[in-house]
Every structure is written in C-alpha cells, then in structure tokens.
Design a protein around this motif. Structure first.
Motif, PDB file in Angstrom:
ATOM      1  N   LYS A   1       2.671   5.441  16.050  1.00  0.00           N
ATOM      2  CA  LYS A   1       3.804   6.383  15.479  1.00  0.00           C
ATOM      3  C   LYS A   1       4.572   5.795  14.468  1.00  0.00           C
ATOM      4  O   LYS A   1       6.074   5.788  14.568  1.00  0.00           O
ATOM      5  CB  LYS A   1       4.472   6.728  16.842  1.00  0.00           C
ATOM      6  N   ASP A   2       4.048   5.020  13.640  1.00  0.00           N
ATOM      7  CA  ASP A   2       4.686   4.546  12.262  1.00  0.00           C
ATOM      8  C   ASP A   2       5.773   3.458  12.895  1.00  0.00           C
ATOM      9  O   ASP A   2       6.828   3.364  12.089  1.00  0.00           O
ATOM     10  CB  ASP A   2       5.534   5.474  11.333  1.00  0.00           C
ATOM     11  N   TYR A   3       5.448   2.722  13.908  1.00  0.00           N
ATOM     12  CA  TYR A   3       6.404   1.883  14.441  1.00  0.00           C
ATOM     13  C   TYR A   3       6.191   0.372  13.534  1.00  0.00           C
ATOM     14  O   TYR A   3       5.024  -0.106  13.722  1.00  0.00           O
ATOM     15  CB  TYR A   3       6.320   1.429  15.865  1.00  0.00           C
ATOM     16  N   PRO A   4       7.064  -0.203  12.933  1.00  0.00           N
ATOM     17  CA  PRO A   4       7.094  -1.346  12.031  1.00  0.00           C
ATOM     18  C   PRO A   4       6.586  -2.554  12.997  1.00  0.00           C
ATOM     19  O   PRO A   4       7.453  -2.880  13.793  1.00  0.00           O
ATOM     20  CB  PRO A   4       8.022  -1.413  11.072  1.00  0.00           C
ATOM     21  N   VAL A   5       5.756  -3.340  12.486  1.00  0.00           N
ATOM     22  CA  VAL A   5       5.302  -4.844  13.107  1.00  0.00           C
ATOM     23  C   VAL A   5       5.620  -5.748  11.799  1.00  0.00           C
ATOM     24  O   VAL A   5       5.080  -5.656  10.830  1.00  0.00           O
ATOM     25  CB  VAL A   5       4.134  -4.585  13.909  1.00  0.00           C
ATOM     26  N   VAL A   6       6.320  -6.939  12.168  1.00  0.00           N
ATOM     27  CA  VAL A   6       6.672  -7.731  11.343  1.00  0.00           C
ATOM     28  C   VAL A   6       6.313  -9.175  11.557  1.00  0.00           C
ATOM     29  O   VAL A   6       6.356  -9.675  12.845  1.00  0.00           O
ATOM     30  CB  VAL A   6       7.983  -7.714  10.687  1.00  0.00           C
ATOM     31  N   VAL A   7       5.672  -9.835  10.625  1.00  0.00           N
ATOM     32  CA  VAL A   7       5.129 -11.279  10.970  1.00  0.00           C
ATOM     33  C   VAL A   7       5.859 -12.062   9.647  1.00  0.00           C
ATOM     34  O   VAL A   7       5.556 -11.730   8.381  1.00  0.00           O
ATOM     35  CB  VAL A   7       3.808 -11.715  10.794  1.00  0.00           C
ATOM     36  N   ILE A   8       6.567 -13.279   9.949  1.00  0.00           N
ATOM     37  CA  ILE A   8       7.208 -14.130   8.806  1.00  0.00           C
ATOM     38  C   ILE A   8       6.404 -15.438   8.958  1.00  0.00           C
ATOM     39  O   ILE A   8       6.465 -16.069  10.277  1.00  0.00           O
ATOM     40  CB  ILE A   8       8.466 -14.095   8.707  1.00  0.00           C
ATOM     41  N   ILE A   9       5.809 -16.088   8.019  1.00  0.00           N
ATOM     42  CA  ILE A   9       5.218 -17.306   7.974  1.00  0.00           C
ATOM     43  C   ILE A   9       5.972 -18.309   7.236  1.00  0.00           C
ATOM     44  O   ILE A   9       5.886 -18.133   6.067  1.00  0.00           O
ATOM     45  CB  ILE A   9       3.764 -17.406   7.649  1.00  0.00           C
ATOM     46  N   ASP A  10       6.467 -19.317   7.670  1.00  0.00           N
ATOM     47  CA  ASP A  10       7.400 -20.201   7.083  1.00  0.00           C
ATOM     48  C   ASP A  10       6.535 -21.652   6.623  1.00  0.00           C
ATOM     49  O   ASP A  10       6.466 -22.287   7.488  1.00  0.00           O
ATOM     50  CB  ASP A  10       8.731 -20.363   7.609  1.00  0.00           C
ATOM     51  N   SER A  11       5.828 -21.199   5.779  1.00  0.00           N
ATOM     52  CA  SER A  11       4.794 -22.528   5.509  1.00  0.00           C
ATOM     53  C   SER A  11       4.700 -22.556   3.854  1.00  0.00           C
ATOM     54  O   SER A  11       3.910 -21.718   3.224  1.00  0.00           O
ATOM     55  CB  SER A  11       3.330 -22.463   5.940  1.00  0.00           C
ATOM     56  N   ALA A  12       4.980 -23.704   3.064  1.00  0.00           N
ATOM     57  CA  ALA A  12       4.755 -23.935   1.665  1.00  0.00           C
ATOM     58  C   ALA A  12       3.249 -23.844   1.424  1.00  0.00           C
ATOM     59  O   ALA A  12       2.909 -23.398   0.409  1.00  0.00           O
ATOM     60  CB  ALA A  12       5.490 -25.118   1.397  1.00  0.00           C
TER      61      ALA A  12
ATOM     62  N   THR B   1       0.890  -0.901  -0.036  1.00  0.00           N
ATOM     63  CA  THR B   1       0.010  -0.048  -0.227  1.00  0.00           C
ATOM     64  C   THR B   1       0.870   1.162  -0.032  1.00  0.00           C
ATOM     65  O   THR B   1       1.898   1.265   0.444  1.00  0.00           O
ATOM     66  CB  THR B   1      -0.973   0.119   1.369  1.00  0.00           C
ATOM     67  N   LYS B   2       0.194   2.374  -0.505  1.00  0.00           N
ATOM     68  CA  LYS B   2       1.005   3.643  -0.638  1.00  0.00           C
ATOM     69  C   LYS B   2       1.542   4.089   0.662  1.00  0.00           C
ATOM     70  O   LYS B   2       2.432   4.698   0.811  1.00  0.00           O
ATOM     71  CB  LYS B   2       0.194   4.510  -1.261  1.00  0.00           C
ATOM     72  N   THR B   3       0.634   3.789   1.553  1.00  0.00           N
ATOM     73  CA  THR B   3       0.859   4.390   3.070  1.00  0.00           C
ATOM     74  C   THR B   3       2.010   3.777   4.035  1.00  0.00           C
ATOM     75  O   THR B   3       2.517   4.350   4.773  1.00  0.00           O
ATOM     76  CB  THR B   3      -0.369   4.206   4.003  1.00  0.00           C
ATOM     77  N   LEU B   4       2.504   2.536   3.239  1.00  0.00           N
ATOM     78  CA  LEU B   4       3.652   1.980   4.036  1.00  0.00           C
ATOM     79  C   LEU B   4       4.904   1.939   2.990  1.00  0.00           C
ATOM     80  O   LEU B   4       5.976   2.153   3.680  1.00  0.00           O
ATOM     81  CB  LEU B   4       3.505   0.369   4.045  1.00  0.00           C
ATOM     82  N   ARG B   5       4.750   2.540   1.729  1.00  0.00           N
ATOM     83  CA  ARG B   5       5.934   2.294   0.971  1.00  0.00           C
ATOM     84  C   ARG B   5       6.972   3.440   1.319  1.00  0.00           C
ATOM     85  O   ARG B   5       8.068   3.045   1.123  1.00  0.00           O
ATOM     86  CB  ARG B   5       5.427   2.527  -0.520  1.00  0.00           C
ATOM     87  N   GLU B   6       6.448   4.660   1.958  1.00  0.00           N
ATOM     88  CA  GLU B   6       7.631   5.428   2.302  1.00  0.00           C
ATOM     89  C   GLU B   6       8.452   5.252   3.546  1.00  0.00           C
ATOM     90  O   GLU B   6       9.299   5.758   3.759  1.00  0.00           O
ATOM     91  CB  GLU B   6       6.825   6.667   2.560  1.00  0.00           C
ATOM     92  N   HIS B   7       7.742   4.127   4.153  1.00  0.00           N
ATOM     93  CA  HIS B   7       8.541   3.559   5.443  1.00  0.00           C
ATOM     94  C   HIS B   7       9.399   2.456   5.011  1.00  0.00           C
ATOM     95  O   HIS B   7      10.276   2.000   5.983  1.00  0.00           O
ATOM     96  CB  HIS B   7       7.777   3.261   6.604  1.00  0.00           C
ATOM     97  N   LEU B   8       9.086   1.652   3.920  1.00  0.00           N
ATOM     98  CA  LEU B   8       9.709   0.237   3.744  1.00  0.00           C
ATOM     99  C   LEU B   8      11.181   0.297   3.568  1.00  0.00           C
ATOM    100  O   LEU B   8      11.960  -0.642   4.437  1.00  0.00           O
ATOM    101  CB  LEU B   8       9.114  -0.380   2.604  1.00  0.00           C
ATOM    102  N   TYR B   9      11.779   1.167   3.071  1.00  0.00           N
ATOM    103  CA  TYR B   9      13.324   0.976   2.779  1.00  0.00           C
ATOM    104  C   TYR B   9      14.290   2.173   3.478  1.00  0.00           C
ATOM    105  O   TYR B   9      15.259   2.046   3.582  1.00  0.00           O
ATOM    106  CB  TYR B   9      13.428   1.298   1.208  1.00  0.00           C
TER     107      TYR B   9
END
Length: 246
Positions: free
Chosen positions: A218-229, A147-155
């Motif tokens: 406050k634009d604090y990133p939260v990340v989830v990684i799911i390792d499932s084929a 989404t546009k609202t996240l892109r500015e924070h991603l990199y």
C-alpha cells in the motif's frame, strides 16, 4: 501566570515559588520564606542558596541571622543571557572538539551504523539529513539513483525539498530509472530505460552515508540509512562508472 520561560532559564517549580514568595515579602528570614511559600524550612534554605548562586537572590546579616531578598525581576534577563551564552559556547565546543573526538573513538562499523525507519516521517528524516550533511560538506553534492515508480511518493512529506536544496546551493546528480523527473537548478540528470512496473527504489549516496528507500504494501515507505565511509565510497565508484557510460 505561565512559567515556561522561567523553566527554560533552569528554574524549577520550587525555586519559582520561593522567588515569588521573596518578592511578596521583601527582605525575610528563612522561616518567613518557608511559611509564605509552603516549602519546608530545610528545602527552603537549600533552594535559597541555589537561587543566590544563579544571581536572582541575595542575602545580608541582620544580627545573628541571615536575611534573604529577591533581586529585581529584570535580573532574570541576565540569567537568560548567561545561560544563552553558555549554551552557545557549549554548542561551539561540541562542533569543534567534542563531536570530532567522539567520532574518532567510535568503532569503525557496528550494528548502530545501520538505522531503519518507516513511513513518511522516515522519508522526511532522510531528505533533511541529505540537506544538512551535504550543506556541511565542501563538495556540497550528492548522487541519486531513483526509479519512476518511487518518485511520485518521495517528496510527499517534504514538498519544498528541492527549493531548499537550491537555496543552499547543493548539487545533485541523478540517474533516473524510467522516464520523468523535473529539471531543477544545481541538478544534472541522466536516464536508464525501464518499464512502468519496475520496482520502487531510491538510493542516495552522500558520503559517509547511503540511504535507501523502497515501498512496502500500500505504498508504505521503508527506509534504511547505512553510515559507512567504505560502503558509501564503493557505491560512489559504481555510480560514477555508470554515470560515465550514460
């Protein structure tokens, strides 16, 4: 003198102390080495045997006693080369045998297949995992909904991500929710309309993993990684279907 490099060779402080004592003494008895190094006699004997096994100390009989002497310091380079060669062989065995076998024995899915991270460090970890995982995949590609609202924070924590992706020849297909998104090499992009206030979301599909990023207060990133084929496959089907309709 700093001994970090000697520690990297697998020598501990006691071994270093006794080796240096032998260099100062020349050929010497266990008793003399113990006195010079300040290490008790029993520990000195065991340490000398360890150093002999590593090829940096040798011994010879003198009457009824055993006399020890240090090998030339250049022998430490050979110790390092042997250690480096052993590590290279271990890495190759890990890559070709051990890790594949361990993966086969792992439960198909468990709570450990879901990992949570926070902050810019978590975002950087995901981005690096995408590069490393897809670079090792013959397909060398992954899919993203962003989404546009996240892109500015991603990199923000990994500003040269796109440059590294391009240098590795990794392809990406992006469904951009909302306007924006820069054109880049090895990248295809399609758009979905959305308002500027749409929720921040980033979903990366790089089988067998799916990574999801959003923003908390406050634009604090939260990340989830799911390792499932299975989950990655389903998400890929949904992505491919939507991609074909756009």
């Amino acid at each position: 003198m700093k001994f970090d490099s000697l520690h990297q060779l697998g020598l501990d402080d006691r071994e270093i102390s006794i080796y240096r004592a032998l260099l100062r003494l020349g050929p010497a008895s266990i008793r003399d080495v113990a006195a010079e190094s300040g290490v008790n006699r029993g520990s000195t004997y065991e340490t000398l045997k360890q150093l002999a096994g590593k090829g940096v100390v040798n011994y010879f009989p003198r009457g009824r006693r055993r006399v020890f002497q240090a090998e030339e310091p250049e022998q430490l380079l050979q110790l390092g080369e042997r250690r480096q060669q052993a590590l290279s062989q271990a890495m190759e065995q890990l890559r070709t045998e051990v890790i594949p076998e361990l993966k086969q024995s792992r439960a198909e899915f468990s709570p450990g297949n879901v990992r949570f991270y926070e902050g810019d460090d978590g975002v950087e970890l995901v981005l690096r995992d995408i590069l490393d995982s897809t670079a090792a995949d013959p397909e060398r590609g992954y899919s993203v909904i962003s989404t546009k609202t996240l892109r500015e924070h991603l990199y923000r924590p990994f500003p040269n991500f796109t440059r590294q992706r391009e240098s590795r020849g990794i392809r990406v297909r992006v469904i951009a929710v909302g306007e924006g998104g820069d054109e880049a090499e090895y990248a295809e992009r399609k758009w979905l309309p959305a308002s500027d206030t749409s929720d921040a979301s980033y979903i990366a599909i790089y089988p067998p993993k799916v990574a999801m990023i959003t923003l908390a207060d406050k634009d604090y990133p939260v990340v989830v990684i799911i390792d499932s084929a299975a989950i990655a496959s389903t998400q890929q089907i949904l992505f491919d279907t939507l991609w074909g309709l756009l």
